[in-house]
Design a protein around this motif. Structure first.
Motif, PDB file in Angstrom:
ATOM      1  N   VAL A  97      33.312  18.729  30.806  1.00  0.00           N
ATOM      2  CA  VAL A  97      34.194  19.590  31.583  1.00  0.00           C
ATOM      3  C   VAL A  97      34.636  18.837  32.836  1.00  0.00           C
ATOM      4  O   VAL A  97      33.799  18.315  33.584  1.00  0.00           O
ATOM      5  N   VAL A  98      35.942  18.773  33.043  1.00  0.00           N
ATOM      6  CA  VAL A  98      36.495  18.125  34.235  1.00  0.00           C
ATOM      7  C   VAL A  98      37.270  19.192  35.012  1.00  0.00           C
ATOM      8  O   VAL A  98      38.426  19.486  34.691  1.00  0.00           O
ATOM      9  N   PRO A  99      36.659  19.812  36.024  1.00  0.00           N
ATOM     10  CA  PRO A  99      37.326  20.889  36.774  1.00  0.00           C
ATOM     11  C   PRO A  99      38.580  20.415  37.511  1.00  0.00           C
ATOM     12  O   PRO A  99      39.508  21.183  37.708  1.00  0.00           O
ATOM     13  N   ASP A 100      38.590  19.119  37.895  1.00  0.00           N
ATOM     14  CA  ASP A 100      39.755  18.572  38.588  1.00  0.00           C
ATOM     15  C   ASP A 100      39.844  17.085  38.225  1.00  0.00           C
ATOM     16  O   ASP A 100      38.978  16.294  38.613  1.00  0.00           O
ATOM     17  N   VAL A 101      40.862  16.719  37.473  1.00  0.00           N
ATOM     18  CA  VAL A 101      40.975  15.342  36.993  1.00  0.00           C
ATOM     19  C   VAL A 101      41.148  14.357  38.147  1.00  0.00           C
ATOM     20  O   VAL A 101      40.813  13.175  38.015  1.00  0.00           O
ATOM     21  N   GLN A 114      38.643  20.411  29.381  1.00  0.00           N
ATOM     22  CA  GLN A 114      37.315  20.423  28.769  1.00  0.00           C
ATOM     23  C   GLN A 114      37.473  19.902  27.352  1.00  0.00           C
ATOM     24  O   GLN A 114      38.487  20.133  26.693  1.00  0.00           O
ATOM     25  N   SER A 115      36.465  19.172  26.862  1.00  0.00           N
ATOM     26  CA  SER A 115      36.453  18.676  25.482  1.00  0.00           C
ATOM     27  C   SER A 115      35.090  18.970  24.870  1.00  0.00           C
ATOM     28  O   SER A 115      34.065  18.565  25.419  1.00  0.00           O
ATOM     29  N   PHE A 148      37.478  19.540  20.256  1.00  0.00           N
ATOM     30  CA  PHE A 148      38.336  20.683  20.559  1.00  0.00           C
ATOM     31  C   PHE A 148      38.521  20.683  22.072  1.00  0.00           C
ATOM     32  O   PHE A 148      37.547  20.811  22.816  1.00  0.00           O
ATOM     33  N   SER A 149      39.756  20.519  22.518  1.00  0.00           N
ATOM     34  CA  SER A 149      40.002  20.361  23.961  1.00  0.00           C
ATOM     35  C   SER A 149      40.944  21.435  24.493  1.00  0.00           C
ATOM     36  O   SER A 149      41.801  21.949  23.770  1.00  0.00           O
ATOM     37  N   THR A 150      40.767  21.751  25.769  1.00  0.00           N
ATOM     38  CA  THR A 150      41.617  22.715  26.458  1.00  0.00           C
ATOM     39  C   THR A 150      42.036  22.120  27.804  1.00  0.00           C
ATOM     40  O   THR A 150      41.242  21.456  28.469  1.00  0.00           O
ATOM     41  N   HIS A 151      43.301  22.344  28.175  1.00  0.00           N
ATOM     42  CA  HIS A 151      43.841  21.802  29.434  1.00  0.00           C
ATOM     43  C   HIS A 151      44.368  22.942  30.300  1.00  0.00           C
ATOM     44  O   HIS A 151      44.874  23.933  29.789  1.00  0.00           O
ATOM     45  N   TRP A 152      44.274  22.757  31.614  1.00  0.00           N
ATOM     46  CA  TRP A 152      44.793  23.739  32.567  1.00  0.00           C
ATOM     47  C   TRP A 152      45.733  23.050  33.562  1.00  0.00           C
ATOM     48  O   TRP A 152      45.545  21.884  33.901  1.00  0.00           O
ATOM     49  N   ARG A 153      46.694  23.816  34.027  1.00  0.00           N
ATOM     50  CA  ARG A 153      47.655  23.280  35.000  1.00  0.00           C
ATOM     51  C   ARG A 153      47.112  23.323  36.427  1.00  0.00           C
ATOM     52  O   ARG A 153      47.682  22.731  37.318  1.00  0.00           O
ATOM     53  N   LEU A 202      34.788  26.533  34.215  1.00  0.00           N
ATOM     54  CA  LEU A 202      34.560  27.388  33.060  1.00  0.00           C
ATOM     55  C   LEU A 202      33.636  28.551  33.404  1.00  0.00           C
ATOM     56  O   LEU A 202      32.597  28.363  34.044  1.00  0.00           O
ATOM     57  N   SER A 203      34.005  29.744  32.949  1.00  0.00           N
ATOM     58  CA  SER A 203      33.142  30.909  33.100  1.00  0.00           C
ATOM     59  C   SER A 203      32.184  30.974  31.914  1.00  0.00           C
ATOM     60  O   SER A 203      32.382  30.300  30.894  1.00  0.00           O
ATOM     61  N   SER A 204      31.131  31.777  32.022  1.00  0.00           N
ATOM     62  CA  SER A 204      30.184  31.924  30.909  1.00  0.00           C
ATOM     63  C   SER A 204      30.871  32.503  29.685  1.00  0.00           C
ATOM     64  O   SER A 204      30.555  32.134  28.543  1.00  0.00           O
ATOM     65  N   HIS A 205      31.824  33.404  29.890  1.00  0.00           N
ATOM     66  CA  HIS A 205      32.586  33.974  28.775  1.00  0.00           C
ATOM     67  C   HIS A 205      33.399  32.885  28.067  1.00  0.00           C
ATOM     68  O   HIS A 205      33.437  32.832  26.823  1.00  0.00           O
ATOM     69  N   GLU A 206      34.047  32.023  28.839  1.00  0.00           N
ATOM     70  CA  GLU A 206      34.844  30.946  28.244  1.00  0.00           C
ATOM     71  C   GLU A 206      33.958  29.972  27.475  1.00  0.00           C
ATOM     72  O   GLU A 206      34.339  29.478  26.395  1.00  0.00           O
TER      73      GLU A 206
END
Length: 238
Positions: free
Chosen positions: A51-55, A79-80, A94-99, A104-108
């Motif tokens: 998890v990379v909260p801020d690249v 996150q990957s 499986f990766s997800t990107h944010w702008r 990440l929350s526990s739900h996520e």
């Protein structure tokens, strides 16, 4: 944004599917070397979610082409999650990107775990189906070249399986459903009683062979040599 990538035997990640990515980013992700500094490569090397909260503040991305690619595509967090088979083999990521920067929350995390499990199972199933098709094609080619076939008969349920080679030898029409008595009816009358006797007697032996004559639907008379291997289940059925 999210994407799924499969890890090929040559160590290259191949993009399988994506949603929300720009064409520019998707093109960069078409094929990635597993040694890349991107989060997906790091997840593969570590064998766990990265998890990379801020690249912009990530140590392993600092000064890399991957960081430049993230920023040019408007990605600030990623996150990957590695896709791991039931046999602990890494299949992909499986990766997800944010702008925007994102924690990440526990739900996520629970959601990503479920998605990763589903994706890994789908990839594993697709590979198994492909391998099964290739084996069936190889068997069919081998039988065609050797002019042989394979069959199986459950004497208790009378269920019969014929490979393509047997159908070819017997000249059956399309859609033909084989049965043991259909096989017997294909024999010339002089061979039927002898074959029935040998089959019943053969249930007491591990195997036997014989040569029979069959009359195909097109009227051709053929001599066929066959080999029986008799197997019994734990319940005693043949």
């Amino acid at each position: 944004h999210e994407y799924r990538a499969e890890w090929e035997p040559n160590g290259v990640l191949r993009l399988l599917a994506h949603r929300g990515l720009t064409q520019r980013i998707a093109q960069r992700l078409q094929q990635l070397d597993a040694s890349t500094a991107a989060a997906s490569g790091e997840a593969l090397r570590a064998g766990q979610r990265i998890v990379v909260p801020d690249v912009r503040t990530c140590s392993f991305l600092k000064g890399s082409e991957e960081l430049e690619g993230y920023l040019s595509g408007g990605v600030l967090a990623v996150q990957s999650t590695p896709l791991i088979s039931r046999f602990r083999e890494i299949l992909g990521v499986f990766s997800t990107h944010w702008r925007q920067p994102h924690e990440l929350s526990s739900h996520e995390i629970r959601f990503l775990d479920v998605m990763a499990r589903l994706a890994a199972d789908l990839i594993e199933r697709a590979r198994a189906e492909k391998e099964s098709r290739e084996k069936q094609e190889l068997l069919a080619s081998t039988e065609r070249l050797a002019q042989v076939g394979s069959w199986r008969w459950d004497a208790e349920t009378n269920k019969v399986f014929w490979s393509e080679g047997v159908h070819r030898i017997f000249g059956t029409p399309p859609g033909y459903t084989p049965t043991y008595f259909g096989f017997v009816n294909a024999l010339v009358p002089e061979d039927r009683e002898r074959d029935l006797h040998q089959t019943l007697d053969g249930a007491n032996h591990p195997g036997f062979s014989d040569e029979i004559r069959i009359l195909r639907p097109d009227g051709e008379l053929r001599s066929v040599r066959f080999f029986h291997e008799v197997h019994a289940s734990k319940q005693g059925s043949v």
